[in-house]
Scaffold this active site. Sequence first.
Site, PDB file in Angstrom:
ATOM      1  N   GLY A   1    -107.037  33.735  71.911  1.00 35.47           N
ATOM      2  CA  GLY A   1    -108.032  34.383  72.766  1.00 35.47           C
ATOM      3  C   GLY A   1    -107.437  35.062  73.816  1.00 35.47           C
ATOM      4  O   GLY A   1    -108.129  35.787  74.602  1.00 35.47           O
TER       5      GLY A   1
ATOM      6  N   ARG B   1    -109.376  35.439  58.753  1.00 31.87           N
ATOM      7  CA  ARG B   1    -108.791  35.255  59.813  1.00 31.87           C
ATOM      8  C   ARG B   1    -109.409  34.145  60.740  1.00 31.87           C
ATOM      9  O   ARG B   1    -108.802  33.410  61.416  1.00 31.87           O
ATOM     10  CB  ARG B   1    -108.270  36.536  60.830  1.00 31.87           C
ATOM     11  CG  ARG B   1    -107.397  36.081  61.886  1.00 31.87           C
ATOM     12  CD  ARG B   1    -106.996  37.362  62.432  1.00 31.87           C
ATOM     13  NE  ARG B   1    -105.704  36.868  63.281  1.00 31.87           N
ATOM     14  CZ  ARG B   1    -105.735  36.742  64.567  1.00 31.87           C
ATOM     15  NH1 ARG B   1    -106.826  36.790  65.069  1.00 31.87           N
ATOM     16  NH2 ARG B   1    -104.640  36.689  65.054  1.00 31.87           N
TER      17      ARG B   1
ATOM     18  N   CYS C   1    -109.412  40.812  71.872  1.00 34.58           N
ATOM     19  CA  CYS C   1    -110.071  39.456  71.521  1.00 34.58           C
ATOM     20  C   CYS C   1    -111.102  39.176  72.344  1.00 34.58           C
ATOM     21  O   CYS C   1    -110.881  38.928  73.650  1.00 34.58           O
ATOM     22  CB  CYS C   1    -108.872  38.595  71.519  1.00 34.58           C
ATOM     23  SG  CYS C   1    -109.354  36.976  70.683  1.00 34.58           S
TER      24      CYS C   1
HETATM   25  P1  RVP Z   1    -102.420  42.292  72.304  1.00 30.52           P
HETATM   26  O1  RVP Z   1    -101.145  42.493  72.194  1.00 30.52           O
HETATM   27  O2  RVP Z   1    -102.889  41.617  73.546  1.00 30.52           O
HETATM   28  O3  RVP Z   1    -103.262  43.296  71.961  1.00 30.52           O
HETATM   29  O4  RVP Z   1    -102.769  41.173  71.353  1.00 30.52           O
HETATM   30  C1  RVP Z   1    -102.468  41.108  69.925  1.00 30.52           C
HETATM   31  C2  RVP Z   1    -102.869  39.923  69.296  1.00 30.52           C
HETATM   32  O5  RVP Z   1    -104.489  39.720  69.185  1.00 30.52           O
HETATM   33  C3  RVP Z   1    -102.745  39.796  67.663  1.00 30.52           C
HETATM   34  O6  RVP Z   1    -101.660  39.327  67.411  1.00 30.52           O
HETATM   35  C4  RVP Z   1    -103.709  38.588  67.317  1.00 30.52           C
HETATM   36  O7  RVP Z   1    -103.082  37.230  67.743  1.00 30.52           O
HETATM   37  C5  RVP Z   1    -104.906  38.815  68.269  1.00 30.52           C
HETATM   38  N1  RVP Z   1    -105.933  39.515  67.583  1.00 30.52           N
HETATM   39  C6  RVP Z   1    -106.017  40.309  66.622  1.00 30.52           C
HETATM   40  N2  RVP Z   1    -107.326  40.698  66.262  1.00 30.52           N
HETATM   41  C7  RVP Z   1    -108.101  39.798  67.210  1.00 30.52           C
HETATM   42  C8  RVP Z   1    -109.766  39.916  67.060  1.00 30.52           C
HETATM   43  O8  RVP Z   1    -110.223  40.628  66.755  1.00 30.52           O
HETATM   44  N3  RVP Z   1    -110.066  39.093  68.113  1.00 30.52           N
HETATM   45  N4  RVP Z   1    -107.206  39.251  68.022  1.00 30.52           N
END
Ligand code: RVP
Length: 502
Positions: free
Chosen positions: A314, A418, A319
Amino acid sequence: MAFFYNEPSRTFNEYLLIPNLTRKDCIPENVNLKTPIAKFKKGEEPSLQMNIPIVSAIMQAVSDNNVAVALARSGGLSFIFGSQSIESQCSMVRRVKKYKAGFVLSDANITPESSLREVLKIIERTGHSTIAVTHDGTPTGRLEGILTSRDYRLSRCSLDEKVKEFMTPFSQLIYGKDGISLKEANDIIWENKLNCLPIVDSKQNLVYLVFRKDYDSHKENPNELLDKNKSLMVGAGINTKDYKDRVPALVEAGVDILCIDSSDGYTEWQGDTLKWIKETFNGEVKVGGGNVVDKEGFLYLVECGADFVKVGIGGGSICITREQKGIGRGQATSLIEVAAARDEYFQKTGIYVPLCSDGGIVHDYHITLSLAMGADFVMMGRYFARFDESPTQKLMVGNNYVKEYWGEGSKRARNWERYDLGGSQKLSFEEGVDSYVPYAGKLKDNLDITLHKIKSTMCNCGSTSIDEFQRTARLTLVSSTSIIEGGAHDVILKEQNMFANG
Ligand code: RVP
């Protein structure tokens, strides 16, 4: 009664590092950022390592073959996104494995029997005007000829004319043999005033194209992450549904390491997937599991065979899992607890399991904090989505360039696997958003600055390796008022750069 944790879970922003004595040898040039990516036994050399502690996220908007090449050339690793067909994921993996600086796989190809009309469509789709003519129209088919804009005149030719009638045929081509060095290829290009030199194998199959401009821009890169055959290394994301088909295909394509991509990895589906991979490939295929946020999740995946464990639920920038489902945990607290479990496991078994901190890295110093908290490397999505090499569109919004960035759980990616917990019910809801991120230029330019910052901080903390840093770093929680003290305050800033971070 339900179990309650006594302490709130915390984020990276709530911690700072305290400097240790900086010895005179603690200078950025002496800092070694090598780090393990798969488990290994105490006293043994890790079987798989990276030269920098950074991987790119398993996401459509982040990790295709272009980012994978750029990142591996800088010493890190990409996990090519799994929310695509097995065939196209394998083709991305192959492109990375076949990459040689200056040598490119042809991505505009046609058969001799095709028409000029189809040539124009390919030019429009790929933006390339040099087209390889192969017997089957694939990038590695038997080379029959080459087409450039010099071979036809649109005002004179019929659009139905066949490629074989106006291409430069193989018999008139100057070509190089597979195995030739970039310098040799470049000499042929200059001696013969060519723009492009096809490289063929002993059966006349096309292997690569070498373009004059590529040699000019080629730079040596001492940090490149190479396998034993001197190919760049690459990872790939997999799911717990089609792994019996996907994993063998990826292994065949040459992938170096896999990672199960799930927002919640503490599941029996993930356990089954790990065990199947370990049994089927006699433990030789490396695979990470996750994501988890506690000791229990970590131990479960390790006992099922995970080579590394990914931490975080999260915290990703795109996300919304925490809002939608009410599950998750502050990234710093998750990492600190899992790292303690990993160290305990190491004491008990002599097996070191690397940890990956995934999501929520907003500032470069968050990477350094992750390492201090026990991560061996970090996974980032937003960070890489901003660069030229990422697969998404660059757009102008207002007065700024931005790039698109969407979550794997967004409607756009539709990567429901996922988030799926099995069962036959197919109702899905979004756990990610579709967004823009500020455009930031070339991957290498940005990454070099990030790495320099990490090394400088490690020097402040008296460490020249990640291992030493993890053992000796001292961290403090900060109060909400001292967070304000940490930024520029009580002054009028001359320039407000809204897009500065990274
Ligand atoms: P950030 O680097 O903060 O953009 O986070 C990337 C991470 O977010 C991914 O490696 C994955 O674990 C997570 N993610 C990817 N898609 C989603 C979503 O749609 N909720 N979350």
